[in-house]
Motif scaffolding. Structure first.
Motif, PDB file in Angstrom:
ATOM      1  N   LEU A   1       0.842  -1.205   0.000  1.00 31.21           N
ATOM      2  CA  LEU A   1       0.000   0.000   0.000  1.00 31.21           C
ATOM      3  C   LEU A   1       0.874   1.250   0.000  1.00 31.21           C
ATOM      4  N   LEU A   2       1.925   1.233   0.821  1.00 34.80           N
ATOM      5  CA  LEU A   2       2.816   2.392   0.900  1.00 34.80           C
ATOM      6  C   LEU A   2       3.516   2.643  -0.432  1.00 34.80           C
ATOM      7  N   VAL A   3       3.863   1.547  -1.128  1.00 40.82           N
ATOM      8  CA  VAL A   3       4.561   1.676  -2.410  1.00 40.82           C
ATOM      9  C   VAL A   3       3.591   2.076  -3.518  1.00 40.82           C
ATOM     10  N   LEU A   4       2.483   1.349  -3.615  1.00 38.59           N
ATOM     11  CA  LEU A   4       1.567   1.507  -4.746  1.00 38.59           C
ATOM     12  C   LEU A   4       0.695   2.757  -4.613  1.00 38.59           C
ATOM     13  N   PHE A   5       0.222   3.038  -3.400  1.00 44.24           N
ATOM     14  CA  PHE A   5      -0.737   4.134  -3.194  1.00 44.24           C
ATOM     15  C   PHE A   5      -0.043   5.441  -2.812  1.00 44.24           C
ATOM     16  N   TYR A   6       0.985   5.337  -1.947  1.00 45.82           N
ATOM     17  CA  TYR A   6       1.653   6.547  -1.459  1.00 45.82           C
ATOM     18  C   TYR A   6       2.970   6.831  -2.189  1.00 45.82           C
ATOM     19  N   GLY A   7       3.406   5.902  -3.040  1.00 44.52           N
ATOM     20  CA  GLY A   7       4.620   6.136  -3.817  1.00 44.52           C
ATOM     21  C   GLY A   7       5.905   6.066  -3.027  1.00 44.52           C
TER      22      GLY A   7
END
Length: 394
Positions: free
Chosen positions: A233-239
């Protein structure tokens, strides 16, 4: 001093050193994997769930794998696990960024990792002096965790200095492969013939442990959601970049290292039942903010909130130690404790592979809010079930 914990005539030095080396290789790999899958392989939420299904599958198959290798010594299986790990990491280093091929490499590496995992405790106990088994297990775990933490720190530094100049993912996989090879060479000094514990090569079901098995189901379900989809989620959604993720993993590792003894003392002081029930109150808050932070705060603040909650989840996951104390209270012999906990691991993995498979679909179709609310529900079910336990202290 390790010399006062392990037998001098054992190969404990090579064993402990190899664990630190394998931990370093895992730290390099784990710190960059989520970003690699998202940025280079372009895996969607559903794809990530499928890849995690195959990563967790060897954990469920472990009991069957060890049963097939019952004639091999623990040292040989430990070395064989290193070879399989090396094959998986070498595959990851050279194959194109294809979803199917990358998932195959993840599976192979995980297979070797789980083969080793099944032998770590056996070897630590086999090499320990009489009455020092607990201390030996502690050193074994600390050696691996220290290596892993070092890997996270290395990734944070390397990506902090070189990120943007060229892709660093393959060099990290190559470095991890080389480190695994060094670890395997170290294991060649382990020339003993320690026997596998018979109790870890078969399922051990008893009716009196039914509640423990159910607790493992609920815990495995809620743990898997955070372990797989929390960082993604941190990688995909928050970059979040690889440097940020590796720093988060490092902070999480340090926090659990510091808090583990504290949680252990809380379990001894207040009892395993209270701990298993109360940890869910924190979990519900953690799940709510992880799923809904972007609705409440600006994106930069929501990212920090999620990072804090990820670390909090890692700390409250330590409460799972309470279920092992519950097993100890129910059991009649130490061997029964080991056998029951080993079966619990397999039960845990059975639910985690299913959650991994369907969790990505739930995220993609129903949203991340639904996925983390599911985690909270599993936690509540865990607490409700734990509340029904009758504590019978021996």
């Amino acid at each position: 001093m390790p010399s006062k914990i392990f037998r001098e005539d054992s190969q404990y030095k090579a064993f402990i050193l190899s664990l630190a080396v394998f931990g370093l290789a895992y730290g390099l790999y784990k710190a960059v994997l989520d970003n690699y899958l998202a940025e280079i392989v372009s895996m969607s939420q559903l794809d990530r769930g499928v890849s995690e299904f195959f990563r967790e599958l060897p954990g469920f198959l472990l009991v069957f794998i060890l049963a097939l290798l019952y004639e091999f010594s623990a040292e040989k299986i430990f070395k064989a696990g290193a070879i399989v790990m090396l094959a998986g990491m070498a595959m990851q280093s050279v194959i194109p960024a294809n979803r199917f091929l990358v998932t195959c490499a993840v599976f192979v590496y995980s297979l070797g990792e789980h083969m080793q995992f099944g032998m770590r405790s056996t070897l630590a106990l086999e090499y320990s002096q009489s009455g020092r088994g607990g201390a030996a297990l502690g050193i074994q775990n600390s050696a691996y965790q220290c290596g892993t933490l070092a890997g996270y720190i290395v990734v944070a530094i390397v990506f902090g200095l070189l990120s943007g100049k060229f892709s660093l993912y393959r060099p990290m996989f190559i470095a991890s492969s080389a480190i695994i090879l060094i670890g395997f060479i170290i294991t060649l000094n382990m020339k003993g013939a320690s026997q596998q514990k018979h109790t870890v090569t078969r399922f051990y079901f008893r009716r009196k442990y039914f509640k423990f098995y159910m607790l493992e189901v609920f815990y495995g379900a809620r743990k898997q959601i955070f372990f797989t989809f929390g960082p993604y989620l941190l990688v995909l959604f928050y970059g979040a970049g690889a440097m940020a993720i590796s720093i988060l993993f490092a902070l999480s590792a340090v926090s659990t290292f510091i808090c583990a003894p504290i949680v252990g003392r809380i379990i001894d002081r207040f009892g395993y039942k209270i701990v298993m029930v109360m940890d869910t109150l924190i979990l519900v808050i953690v799940c709510f903010f992880y799923g809904f932070a972007h609705h409440i705060f600006p994106m930069n603040v929501a990212f920090i909130v999620c990072c804090v909650n990820y670390i909090l989840d890692a700390v409250i996951s330590l409460a799972s130690m309470a279920s092992n104390v519950y097993v100890q209270d129910l059991s009649d012999t130490p061997e029964e404790v080991k056998a029951t906990i080993s079966t619990g691991v397999s039960v845990n993995h059975l639910i985690t592979i299913l959650i991994a498979l369907f969790g990505g679909w739930i995220w993609q179709v129903m949203g991340i809010e639904t996925l983390f609310m599911m985690s909270a529900v599993f936690g509540l079910l865990n607490s409700a079930y734990a509340a029904s336990i009758k504590t019978v202290k021996k």
